[in-house]
Design a protein around this motif. Structure first.
Motif, PDB file in Angstrom:
ATOM      1  N   LEU A  21       0.591  -1.218  -0.421  1.00 20.31           N
ATOM      2  CA  LEU A  21       0.408  -0.043   0.226  1.00 20.31           C
ATOM      3  C   LEU A  21       1.422   1.218  -0.203  1.00 20.31           C
ATOM      4  N   GLY A  22       0.215   2.844  -0.617  1.00 19.10           N
ATOM      5  CA  GLY A  22       0.840   3.308  -0.862  1.00 19.10           C
ATOM      6  C   GLY A  22       0.943   3.850  -2.105  1.00 19.10           C
ATOM      7  N   SER A  23       2.585   4.610  -2.458  1.00 18.87           N
ATOM      8  CA  SER A  23       2.541   5.404  -3.427  1.00 18.87           C
ATOM      9  C   SER A  23       4.069   4.853  -3.893  1.00 18.87           C
ATOM     10  N   LEU A  24       4.003   4.836  -5.809  1.00 20.11           N
ATOM     11  CA  LEU A  24       5.342   4.066  -6.562  1.00 20.11           C
ATOM     12  C   LEU A  24       6.226   3.361  -5.674  1.00 20.11           C
ATOM     13  N   GLY A  25       7.107   4.740  -4.315  1.00 12.91           N
ATOM     14  CA  GLY A  25       8.390   4.714  -3.927  1.00 12.91           C
ATOM     15  C   GLY A  25       8.162   3.161  -2.768  1.00 12.91           C
ATOM     16  N   ASP A  26       6.892   3.294  -2.851  1.00 10.32           N
ATOM     17  CA  ASP A  26       5.919   1.798  -2.046  1.00 10.32           C
ATOM     18  C   ASP A  26       6.569   0.026  -2.714  1.00 10.32           C
ATOM     19  N   LEU A  27       5.194   0.538  -4.114  1.00  9.52           N
ATOM     20  CA  LEU A  27       5.173  -0.261  -4.784  1.00  9.52           C
ATOM     21  C   LEU A  27       6.068  -0.927  -5.857  1.00  9.52           C
ATOM     22  N   HIS A  28       7.240  -0.091  -5.857  1.00 13.23           N
ATOM     23  CA  HIS A  28       8.661  -0.559  -7.265  1.00 13.23           C
ATOM     24  C   HIS A  28       9.800  -1.772  -6.034  1.00 13.23           C
ATOM     25  N   PRO A  29       9.464  -1.213  -5.631  1.00 17.84           N
ATOM     26  CA  PRO A  29      10.417  -2.958  -4.419  1.00 17.84           C
ATOM     27  C   PRO A  29       9.773  -3.975  -4.802  1.00 17.84           C
ATOM     28  N   VAL A 239      16.301  -9.732   8.492  1.00 12.85           N
ATOM     29  CA  VAL A 239      17.578  -9.830   7.464  1.00 12.85           C
ATOM     30  C   VAL A 239      18.263  -8.840   5.965  1.00 12.85           C
ATOM     31  N   HIS A 240      19.079  -7.807   6.290  1.00 15.82           N
ATOM     32  CA  HIS A 240      18.777  -7.372   5.049  1.00 15.82           C
ATOM     33  C   HIS A 240      18.656  -8.132   3.830  1.00 15.82           C
ATOM     34  N   THR A 241      18.248  -7.372   2.765  1.00 14.26           N
ATOM     35  CA  THR A 241      18.584  -7.759   1.078  1.00 14.26           C
ATOM     36  C   THR A 241      19.668  -7.033   0.148  1.00 14.26           C
ATOM     37  N   GLY A 242      19.245  -5.523   0.710  1.00 12.66           N
ATOM     38  CA  GLY A 242      19.335  -4.345  -0.341  1.00 12.66           C
ATOM     39  C   GLY A 242      18.987  -4.255  -1.356  1.00 12.66           C
ATOM     40  N   PHE A 243      18.574  -3.438  -1.254  1.00 10.11           N
ATOM     41  CA  PHE A 243      17.970  -2.525  -2.407  1.00 10.11           C
ATOM     42  C   PHE A 243      17.865  -3.375  -3.362  1.00 10.11           C
ATOM     43  N   PRO A 244      15.866  -3.553  -3.853  1.00  5.73           N
ATOM     44  CA  PRO A 244      15.199  -4.363  -4.588  1.00  5.73           C
ATOM     45  C   PRO A 244      14.623  -3.094  -6.078  1.00  5.73           C
ATOM     46  N   PHE A 245      15.617  -2.746  -7.326  1.00  6.27           N
ATOM     47  CA  PHE A 245      15.318  -1.841  -7.942  1.00  6.27           C
ATOM     48  C   PHE A 245      14.301  -2.319  -8.789  1.00  6.27           C
ATOM     49  N   TYR A 246      13.545  -0.929  -9.299  1.00  2.00           N
ATOM     50  CA  TYR A 246      12.708  -0.393  -9.928  1.00  2.00           C
ATOM     51  C   TYR A 246      12.478   0.491 -10.198  1.00  2.00           C
ATOM     52  N   ASP A 247      12.123   1.002 -11.475  1.00  2.00           N
ATOM     53  CA  ASP A 247      11.794   2.357 -11.743  1.00  2.00           C
ATOM     54  C   ASP A 247      11.497   2.511 -13.288  1.00  2.00           C
ATOM     55  N   ARG A 248      10.391   1.944 -13.550  1.00  3.02           N
ATOM     56  CA  ARG A 248       9.653   1.474 -14.622  1.00  3.02           C
ATOM     57  C   ARG A 248       8.928   2.390 -14.813  1.00  3.02           C
ATOM     58  N   ASP A 249       7.643   3.213 -15.633  1.00  6.19           N
ATOM     59  CA  ASP A 249       6.742   3.705 -15.287  1.00  6.19           C
ATOM     60  C   ASP A 249       5.971   3.800 -16.968  1.00  6.19           C
ATOM     61  N   GLY A 341      13.253  10.251  -1.390  1.00  3.50           N
ATOM     62  CA  GLY A 341      12.387   8.702  -0.782  1.00  3.50           C
ATOM     63  C   GLY A 341      12.935   7.862  -0.982  1.00  3.50           C
ATOM     64  N   ILE A 342      13.024   6.128  -0.574  1.00  5.30           N
ATOM     65  CA  ILE A 342      14.003   5.640   0.014  1.00  5.30           C
ATOM     66  C   ILE A 342      14.384   4.620  -1.804  1.00  5.30           C
ATOM     67  N   GLY A 343      13.356   4.913  -2.416  1.00  3.19           N
ATOM     68  CA  GLY A 343      13.893   3.976  -4.060  1.00  3.19           C
ATOM     69  C   GLY A 343      14.610   5.416  -4.676  1.00  3.19           C
ATOM     70  N   THR A 344      14.551   6.960  -4.822  1.00  2.00           N
ATOM     71  CA  THR A 344      15.087   7.655  -5.240  1.00  2.00           C
ATOM     72  C   THR A 344      16.446   7.934  -4.165  1.00  2.00           C
ATOM     73  N   THR A 345      16.357   7.174  -3.733  1.00  2.49           N
ATOM     74  CA  THR A 345      17.539   7.463  -2.538  1.00  2.49           C
ATOM     75  C   THR A 345      18.784   6.564  -2.739  1.00  2.49           C
TER      76      THR A 345
END
Length: 434
Positions: A21-29, A239-249, A341-345
């Motif tokens: 739930l939330g913004s794209l920054g919440d959804l993308h991971p 447990v840490h995973t690292g960033f799960p990156f996704y940034d397409r629109d 935002g965490i995704g942009t960061t």
């Protein structure tokens, strides 16, 4: 960015439901993880707001609706309330998430039909309830460090970020009793969740359902150790995973006019507020353009779909676009200015570019403080951002080689991580253990 095809690691595909739930920054991971699971032969399901149905189905992923819908997060009037620095997080919970808790439960229950595993975003409180009711294994997750409160490494909380930053180093003797006080004061906020549990025959949660709802089996920290090391007072199952990156629109590559602009001159300063903060931008982009002119630098303004046009004020040294994939844009920047935002960061860190962070609300202040402690960023809170202040703060980021050197070191460390692959490994392990 693409998810590589991998050999299926299970003889039979598993149905894994990810609730977000939330913004794209919440959804993308969760999109990134879902794509990774599909590449391994599983059947991922994304349960989220109806607003995102087309985006998810265009990727060939199974979509299930989950209320409350995120369409309210595209309303600038609502966002002015939700992005308030002092009360925004409280309003998100009390006015948006919790009033729809029964509808969210119904939707989660439907999405969980036939599931082998549930994966919960921190605002998807009913995932835990459905998992307990159905006897399903589940995994909790947090997209940013603020979700794991620590008295050893306390977060910079919204509302009073300057005070919180100054008090950060006081240690557990100060933060432990303060956290217990805040725990008791906010406990009543979770009453709708406890009422729902009682109505469907579940016992009380026995904890603070808004902040202590970590899965006992596995809790994913969807960010790297480098950004927020695990603390002794975090739950042991984190447990840490690292960033799960996704940034397409919905589009591939940079917009053609932006690609031409980047090719035609030296690296620009990139100014962006992401999706949610852009709706409360105020004069941010106009001030940013003036700051770039003061510094004699070219500028890229990623303004989003809701900001009023500023094209008449642009010169040949600047360009404004609604959208650009940050994974392709940021590596071509001299510096990046964003809201934290965490995704942009994460994408700015991976690009190896120094950043000026302009936090507004929620986890942005804490993300900004962590980037600054890494030596890759400076911070100006949104209320104090002006053209003159931005120019002053950007000057050392652009001209002091220590920032660029440290940003490059951080980027190299992040590029060695595989956030999606690690998350998928851990989820498969959780299924195997159950």
């Amino acid at each position: 960015m693409t998810i590589p095809d991998l050999e299926p690691s299970f003889s039979q595909p598993r149905r894994i439901v990810l609730t977000a739930l939330g913004s794209l920054g919440d959804l993308h991971p969760y999109i990134a993880i879902a794509l990774g699971l599909r590449a391994r032969g599983h059947e991922p399901v994304l349960a989220t707001g109806e607003t995102y149905r087309r985006k998810i189905e265009a990727l060939g992923l199974e979509f299930r609706p989950l209320r409350p819908d995120s369409d309210e997060l595209t309303d600038p009037n609502a966002m002015r309330r939700y992005m308030d620095s002092r009360r925004g997080t409280f309003r998100v919970l009390r006015n948006w998430i919790l009033p729809a808790i029964r509808e969210s439960y119904e939707d989660t229950l439907a999405a969980a039909e036939g599931a082998d595993l549930l994966v919960a975003h921190p605002l998807a409180f009913t995932t835990r309830i459905v998992a307990e009711q159905r006897g399903l294994p589940w995994v909790s997750s947090h997209v940013s460090p603020v979700g794991f409160f620590s008295a050893v490494d306390p977060p910079v909380v919204p509302g009073f970020p300057g005070l919180a930053a100054r008090l950060h180093g006081l240690g557990p003797w100060f933060w432990s009793p303060l956290s217990r006080l805040l725990w008791r004061v906010s406990l009543s906020w979770g009453r709708p969740i406890e009422q729902l549990r009682a109505e469907i025959g579940l016992p009380p949660s026995g904890d603070h359902p808004l902040v202590d709802g970590h899965s006992p089996g596995l809790a994913l920290a969807l960010f790297p150790q480098l950004f927020a090391p695990k603390q002794i007072d975090w739950p042991p199952q984190v447990v840490h995973t690292g960033f799960p990156f996704y940034d397409r629109d919905g589009q591939a590559g940079l917009p053609p006019e932006l690609a031409r602009f980047l090719d035609d001159g030296p690296p620009p300063i990139v100014f962006t507020l992401g999706v949610t903060s852009a709706m409360v931008a105020g004069s941010f982009f106009e001030d940013s353009l003036s700051a770039a002119k003061r510094l004699g630098r070219r500028a890229v303004l990623v303004v989003g779909k809701h900001h009023s046009p500023i094209h008449p004020t642009l010169s040949g040294a600047a360009i404004a676009v609604d959208y650009a994939p940050f994974s392709e844009l940021f590596p071509r920047a001299a510096a990046v200015v964003h809201s934290g935002g965490i995704g942009t960061t994460g994408l700015a860190m991976r690009a190896g570019r120094p950043t000026l962070i302009v936090p507004h609300a929620h986890d942005q202040h804490d993300n900004a403080a962590r980037a600054a402690r890494l030596g890759i960023a400076r911070v100006v809170v949104a209320q104090r951002y002006t053209a003159a202040r931005a120019a002053v703060e950007l000057h050392p980021l652009l001209d002091d080689p220590s920032f660029t050197h440290r940003a490059s070191e951080v980027a190299q460390a992040l590029r060695r991580e595989d956030g999606v692959g690690t998350a998928c490994d851990l989820l498969e392990g959780r299924i195997a253990d159950h």
